[in-house]
Design an enzyme around this catalytic site. Structure first.
Site, PDB file in Angstrom:
ATOM      1  N   GLU A 113       0.696  -1.002   0.064  1.00 50.60           N
ATOM      2  CA  GLU A 113      -0.141  -0.055   0.004  1.00 50.60           C
ATOM      3  C   GLU A 113       0.715   1.175  -0.047  1.00 50.60           C
ATOM      4  O   GLU A 113       2.071   0.908   0.039  1.00 50.60           O
ATOM      5  CB  GLU A 113      -1.104  -0.017   1.359  1.00 50.60           C
ATOM      6  CG  GLU A 113      -2.007  -1.137   0.968  1.00 50.60           C
ATOM      7  CD  GLU A 113      -3.051  -0.997   2.181  1.00 50.60           C
ATOM      8  OE1 GLU A 113      -2.800  -0.180   3.182  1.00 50.60           O
ATOM      9  OE2 GLU A 113      -4.118  -1.729   2.013  1.00 50.60           O
ATOM     10  N   HIS A 230      -9.500   9.665   2.711  1.00 45.60           N
ATOM     11  CA  HIS A 230      -8.916   8.698   2.029  1.00 45.60           C
ATOM     12  C   HIS A 230      -9.316   8.886   0.401  1.00 45.60           C
ATOM     13  O   HIS A 230     -10.178   9.566   0.257  1.00 45.60           O
ATOM     14  CB  HIS A 230      -9.763   7.432   2.149  1.00 45.60           C
ATOM     15  CG  HIS A 230      -8.911   6.139   1.485  1.00 45.60           C
ATOM     16  ND1 HIS A 230      -9.241   5.851   0.435  1.00 45.60           N
ATOM     17  CD2 HIS A 230      -8.656   4.964   2.184  1.00 45.60           C
ATOM     18  CE1 HIS A 230      -8.353   4.681  -0.069  1.00 45.60           C
ATOM     19  NE2 HIS A 230      -8.134   4.152   1.205  1.00 45.60           N
ATOM     20  N   ARG A 276      -1.449   9.272   1.395  1.00 43.08           N
ATOM     21  CA  ARG A 276      -2.779   9.718   1.288  1.00 43.08           C
ATOM     22  C   ARG A 276      -3.200  10.985   1.234  1.00 43.08           C
ATOM     23  O   ARG A 276      -4.138  11.591   0.121  1.00 43.08           O
ATOM     24  CB  ARG A 276      -3.530   9.035   2.443  1.00 43.08           C
ATOM     25  CG  ARG A 276      -4.041   7.699   2.046  1.00 43.08           C
ATOM     26  CD  ARG A 276      -4.788   7.108   3.066  1.00 43.08           C
ATOM     27  NE  ARG A 276      -4.583   5.772   3.174  1.00 43.08           N
ATOM     28  CZ  ARG A 276      -5.378   4.758   3.909  1.00 43.08           C
ATOM     29  NH1 ARG A 276      -5.753   5.271   4.954  1.00 43.08           N
ATOM     30  NH2 ARG A 276      -5.104   3.554   3.691  1.00 43.08           N
ATOM     31  N   HIS A 337     -11.873   9.676   6.398  1.00 39.47           N
ATOM     32  CA  HIS A 337     -11.709   8.406   6.684  1.00 39.47           C
ATOM     33  C   HIS A 337     -11.085   7.829   8.224  1.00 39.47           C
ATOM     34  O   HIS A 337     -11.466   6.837   8.841  1.00 39.47           O
ATOM     35  CB  HIS A 337     -10.600   7.806   5.652  1.00 39.47           C
ATOM     36  CG  HIS A 337     -10.139   6.501   5.894  1.00 39.47           C
ATOM     37  ND1 HIS A 337     -11.152   5.450   5.440  1.00 39.47           N
ATOM     38  CD2 HIS A 337      -9.127   5.693   5.918  1.00 39.47           C
ATOM     39  CE1 HIS A 337     -10.609   4.210   5.356  1.00 39.47           C
ATOM     40  NE2 HIS A 337      -9.378   4.423   5.820  1.00 39.47           N
ATOM     41  N   ARG A 372      -1.354   8.997   9.349  1.00 36.45           N
ATOM     42  CA  ARG A 372      -1.471   7.485   9.657  1.00 36.45           C
ATOM     43  C   ARG A 372      -0.876   6.687   8.267  1.00 36.45           C
ATOM     44  O   ARG A 372      -1.534   6.861   7.183  1.00 36.45           O
ATOM     45  CB  ARG A 372      -2.726   7.078   9.946  1.00 36.45           C
ATOM     46  CG  ARG A 372      -2.834   5.331  10.142  1.00 36.45           C
ATOM     47  CD  ARG A 372      -4.049   5.040  10.563  1.00 36.45           C
ATOM     48  NE  ARG A 372      -5.052   5.203   9.653  1.00 36.45           N
ATOM     49  CZ  ARG A 372      -5.631   4.240   8.928  1.00 36.45           C
ATOM     50  NH1 ARG A 372      -5.055   2.981   8.964  1.00 36.45           N
ATOM     51  NH2 ARG A 372      -6.466   4.622   7.965  1.00 36.45           N
TER      52      ARG A 372
HETATM   53  P1  FAD Z   1     -13.962   0.761  15.593  1.00 36.56           P
HETATM   54  O1  FAD Z   1     -13.656  -0.390  15.019  1.00 36.56           O
HETATM   55  O2  FAD Z   1     -14.524   1.844  14.942  1.00 36.56           O
HETATM   56  O3  FAD Z   1     -15.043   0.365  16.903  1.00 36.56           O
HETATM   57  C1  FAD Z   1     -15.521   1.448  17.641  1.00 36.56           C
HETATM   58  C2  FAD Z   1     -16.892   0.616  18.548  1.00 36.56           C
HETATM   59  O4  FAD Z   1     -17.232   1.705  19.551  1.00 36.56           O
HETATM   60  C3  FAD Z   1     -17.944   0.227  17.660  1.00 36.56           C
HETATM   61  O5  FAD Z   1     -18.370  -1.104  18.245  1.00 36.56           O
HETATM   62  C4  FAD Z   1     -19.112   0.952  18.156  1.00 36.56           C
HETATM   63  O6  FAD Z   1     -20.375   0.695  17.731  1.00 36.56           O
HETATM   64  C5  FAD Z   1     -18.746   1.514  19.528  1.00 36.56           C
HETATM   65  N1  FAD Z   1     -19.333   2.714  19.582  1.00 36.56           N
HETATM   66  C6  FAD Z   1     -18.864   4.092  19.408  1.00 36.56           C
HETATM   67  N2  FAD Z   1     -19.596   5.066  20.073  1.00 36.56           N
HETATM   68  C7  FAD Z   1     -20.239   4.513  20.892  1.00 36.56           C
HETATM   69  C8  FAD Z   1     -20.859   4.639  21.986  1.00 36.56           C
HETATM   70  N3  FAD Z   1     -21.323   5.984  22.142  1.00 36.56           N
HETATM   71  N4  FAD Z   1     -21.555   3.820  23.013  1.00 36.56           N
HETATM   72  C9  FAD Z   1     -21.259   2.610  23.000  1.00 36.56           C
HETATM   73  N5  FAD Z   1     -20.382   2.225  21.927  1.00 36.56           N
HETATM   74  C10 FAD Z   1     -20.033   3.097  20.934  1.00 36.56           C
HETATM   75  N6  FAD Z   1      -7.123   0.093   8.819  1.00 36.56           N
HETATM   76  C11 FAD Z   1      -6.208  -0.581   8.539  1.00 36.56           C
HETATM   77  O7  FAD Z   1      -5.417  -0.844   9.535  1.00 36.56           O
HETATM   78  N7  FAD Z   1      -6.369  -1.264   7.559  1.00 36.56           N
HETATM   79  C12 FAD Z   1      -7.495  -1.521   6.718  1.00 36.56           C
HETATM   80  O8  FAD Z   1      -7.480  -1.999   5.708  1.00 36.56           O
HETATM   81  C13 FAD Z   1      -8.493  -0.393   7.002  1.00 36.56           C
HETATM   82  N8  FAD Z   1      -9.465  -0.184   6.020  1.00 36.56           N
HETATM   83  C14 FAD Z   1     -10.596   0.657   6.303  1.00 36.56           C
HETATM   84  C15 FAD Z   1     -11.568   0.796   5.534  1.00 36.56           C
HETATM   85  C16 FAD Z   1     -12.687   1.404   6.077  1.00 36.56           C
HETATM   86  C17 FAD Z   1     -14.123   1.460   5.109  1.00 36.56           C
HETATM   87  C18 FAD Z   1     -12.828   2.152   7.227  1.00 36.56           C
HETATM   88  C19 FAD Z   1     -13.815   3.002   7.730  1.00 36.56           C
HETATM   89  C20 FAD Z   1     -11.528   2.098   7.929  1.00 36.56           C
HETATM   90  C21 FAD Z   1     -10.432   1.385   7.715  1.00 36.56           C
HETATM   91  N9  FAD Z   1      -9.344   1.249   8.354  1.00 36.56           N
HETATM   92  C22 FAD Z   1      -8.472   0.290   8.188  1.00 36.56           C
HETATM   93  C23 FAD Z   1      -9.331   1.858   9.668  1.00 36.56           C
HETATM   94  C24 FAD Z   1      -9.476   0.922  10.825  1.00 36.56           C
HETATM   95  O9  FAD Z   1     -10.599   0.174  10.522  1.00 36.56           O
HETATM   96  C25 FAD Z   1     -10.065   1.791  12.199  1.00 36.56           C
HETATM   97  O10 FAD Z   1      -9.173   2.563  12.359  1.00 36.56           O
HETATM   98  C26 FAD Z   1      -9.988   0.640  13.414  1.00 36.56           C
HETATM   99  O11 FAD Z   1     -10.659  -0.523  13.152  1.00 36.56           O
HETATM  100  C27 FAD Z   1     -10.783   1.171  14.607  1.00 36.56           C
HETATM  101  O12 FAD Z   1     -10.773   0.154  15.427  1.00 36.56           O
HETATM  102  P2  FAD Z   1     -11.545   0.671  16.872  1.00 36.56           P
HETATM  103  O13 FAD Z   1     -11.470  -0.419  17.560  1.00 36.56           O
HETATM  104  O14 FAD Z   1     -10.542   1.690  17.590  1.00 36.56           O
HETATM  105  O15 FAD Z   1     -12.825   1.469  16.494  1.00 36.56           O
HETATM  106  C1  SIN Z   2      -7.743   0.910   2.361  1.00 39.02           C
HETATM  107  O1  SIN Z   2      -7.834  -0.388   2.271  1.00 39.02           O
HETATM  108  O2  SIN Z   2      -7.336   1.484   1.468  1.00 39.02           O
HETATM  109  C2  SIN Z   2      -7.827   1.131   3.834  1.00 39.02           C
HETATM  110  C3  SIN Z   2      -6.671   0.993   4.575  1.00 39.02           C
HETATM  111  C4  SIN Z   2      -6.569   1.925   5.686  1.00 39.02           C
HETATM  112  O3  SIN Z   2      -7.208   2.526   6.014  1.00 39.02           O
HETATM  113  O4  SIN Z   2      -5.605   1.507   6.674  1.00 39.02           O
END
Ligand code: FAD
Ligand code: SIN
Length: 532
Positions: A113, A230, A276, A337, A372
């Site tokens: 990537e 993104h 990005r 993103h 990031r």
């Molecule tokens: P999240 O996975 O967002 O989890 C947050 C949790 O908190 C959820 O369960 C939500 O429901 C809960 N929550 C929120 N507010 C409240 C509230 N008020 N009360 C109770 N619960 C609440 N990163 C990579 O490293 N590789 C990738 O390939 C990649 N692809 C991505 C593709 C997309 C489409 C997106 C949107 C992001 C991507 N990212 C990627 C970024 C990555 O997915 C996230 O940064 C990461 O998963 C965040 O994890 P987290 O556990 O911190 O939060």
């Molecule tokens: C992607 O697949 O382009 C998202 C990867 C990331 O947000 O880290």
């Protein structure tokens, strides 16, 4: 009525699940409160994969170097070292727990990537890496009898008594009534805030509640001005901004303008694999230059059978919108993103408020700096989720909640009506102003106008959720106005260059002026107040 548990984890993405497993392994009772169904999170939608040093031609120093370059001078080197050195252990553990990464001939396959100097991204089911993380982490969490997960439990404020976070207030999903849970400590794992913007790759749950809750409870937030856009979200009228993974460019996808020209060479010698922020700004410049609302992602030079197996989810989703990724050029434009900023923590997830920990996208640990590196975030959730769980368990062994007074909190955000979700009118106004004035390109005038609008909204009679939402917008806009330079995800058209003077972090705290700090890790300052 209030419930008691040992630890509360808010959120069931990668960080929340990993933190809960760490806590449960100490024998503690863990209550996970999550806003929607257990699987709904940014994690679930992660496509490209997870960056990790496991291939033979890679090493931790190279991964560290790439992360520091992407972070544009604002990464905390210690945090990055922890990420890249401990990452492989946590990924091996995940594999032991049943996570199925893609393999060829029995060997893990790594993709590339943007801004990675090696092929180091592991992926699962082609482009459904996040869903595989969630599946395997939920299965692992289910093996722990002391974890109790409450879905559809929207948390809206933290309970603070005697200067310490001792619990949360959430909306009971069945009774639709506010409830309180108290615990020895709370770990915020609520993810990011992509939904603050009109165009985003994030699902509806990503409204940044945790950052606002922490701020109202008295914790510090850092680097809020750094938002990652993104470059390639599907750009069709009346369709969500579905992500077209960076891995598509990693595998050879080309960006073209509507005249069919490959344009990235005009902006950066790394072409489609520039960082990005650069690709996003280049797309905006090209859209302005050609008077178009999108550019095109061209995958037609790649083999159709390869595309179908490498990107099955993207292939199917585009098909629903009448696009064949092997034949059609795909309309794309940038969308919000990822939040680099968030709740300021030390390297063990401790916030500046005693009793409150945080991990994952809701935090600012310094691991991402001003921008990031792709695919570092799933890894961050695993590594720092586990560390926050371990630290919370260790730090609070002796803590007992005494004299808890139900219904009372020193936290001022407890005053809105907690039964109401974010009002549609507030959401619409905030999202539009964030997109138009606090977006990919910002300047003093646009930021001042956004701040005035947000302050007007904030002064009206709002539910707790609406106030959290607009407050977060204000925190981002104020930090973006404060930082008079361009760096990483923050681009000021009136200050287009980075400046050595601004190689500092923005810190915001309720009731105080915005200030700068050299380091994110607040250990020195917080250690005194952390004593039980
Ligand atoms: P999240 O996975 O967002 O989890 C947050 C949790 O908190 C959820 O369960 C939500 O429901 C809960 N929550 C929120 N507010 C409240 C509230 N008020 N009360 C109770 N619960 C609440 N990163 C990579 O490293 N590789 C990738 O390939 C990649 N692809 C991505 C593709 C997309 C489409 C997106 C949107 C992001 C991507 N990212 C990627 C970024 C990555 O997915 C996230 O940064 C990461 O998963 C965040 O994890 P987290 O556990 O911190 O939060
Ligand atoms: C992607 O697949 O382009 C998202 C990867 C990331 O947000 O880290």
């Amino acid at each position: 009525m209030s419930l008691t548990t040992d630890f509360i984890v808010i959120g069931s993405g990668v960080a929340g699940l990993r933190a809960s497993i760490a806590l449960a392994s100490t024998g503690a009772r863990v209550t996970i409160l999550t806003k929607d169904k257990a699987r709904e999170s940014n994690t679930e939608y992660a496509q490209g994969g997870v960056a990790v040093v496991l291939s033979e031609d890679d090493d931790a120093e190279l991964h560290e170097g790439d992360t520091l370059i992407a972070g544009a001078g604002l990464c905390d080197e210690e945090a990055v070292e922890i990420l890249v050195n401990e990452g492989s252990r946590y990924i091996r553990e995940l594999i032991d727990w049943g996570t199925e990464f893609d393999k060829e001939g029995g060997k893990l396959v790594f993709t590339r990537e943007a801004a990675h100097s090696r092929r180091r991204i592991l992926h699962a089911h082609g482009d459904s890496t996040g869903a595989e993380f969630v599946r395997s982490l939920i299965a692992r969490a289910r093996l722990e009898p002391s974890i109790n997960l409450l879905p559809f439990a929207n948390t809206e404020s933290l309970i603070v008594q005697h200067g310490r976070c001792i619990g949360v207030r959430y909306l009971d999903p069945i009774l639709r009534a506010p409830r309180e849970v108290v615990a020895r400590a709370v770990i915020l794992c609520t993810g990011g805030a992509g939904q603050l913007y009109q165009h985003t790759t994030n699902p509806p749950v990503a409204t940044g509640d945790g950052m606002a809750m922490a701020y109202f409870a008295g914790a510090e937030v850092a680097d809020m001005e750094f938002v990652q856009f993104h470059p390639t979200a599907l750009s069709l009228e009346n369709a969500p901004r579905f992500l077209l993974s960076e891995a598509m460019r990693g595998e050879g996808g080309i960006l073209r303008n509507l005249q069919g020209e490959r344009f990235m060479g005009r902006y950066d010698e790394r072409l489609e694999l520039a960082p990005r922020d650069i690709v996003s700004r280049s797309i905006v410049a090209e859209m302005r230059r050609t008077g178009s609302r999108h550019v095109l992602l061209d995958m037609t030079g790649l083999d159709a059978a390869f595309l179908k197996t490498r990107f099955p989810k993207i292939y199917e989703t585009c098909r629903v919108y009448g696009l064949d990724i092997s034949k059609d050029q795909l309309p794309v434009s940038p969308a919000s993103h990822y939040c680099m900023g968030g709740v300021r923590t030390d390297l063990w997830g401790r916030s500046t408020l005693p009793g409150l920990y945080a991990a994952g996208e809701v935090t600012c640990t310094g691991v991402h700096g001003a921008n990031r590196l792709a695919s570092n975030s799933l890894l961050e959730g695993l590594v720092f989720g586990a560390r926050a769980g371990e630290a919370a368990a260790k730090d609070n062994v002796e803590f007992r909640i005494s004299n808890f007074e139900a219904g009372k909190s020193e936290n001022v955000s407890a005053v809105g009506d907690p039964r109401l979700s974010i009002s549609t009118a507030v959401k619409k106004r905030v999202k539009r102003a964030m997109w138009e004035r606090v977006g990919i390109l910002r300047d003093e005038e646009s930021l001042q106008r956004a701040i005035t609008e947000f302050e007007q909204i904030a002064a009206s009679n709002l539910s707790t959720s609406s106030r959290n939402f607009v407050t977060l917008a204000l925190l981002i806009a104020r930090a973006a106005l404060w930082r008079e330079e361009s760096r990483g995800g923050h681009y000021r058209t009136d200050f287009p260059e980075p400046s050595e003077d601004w190689k500092v972090h923005s810190i915001q705290k309720l009731g105080a002026e915005i200030r700068s700090e050299e380091k994110i890790d607040p250990s020195g300052e917080a250690a005194a107040t952390r004593a039980l």
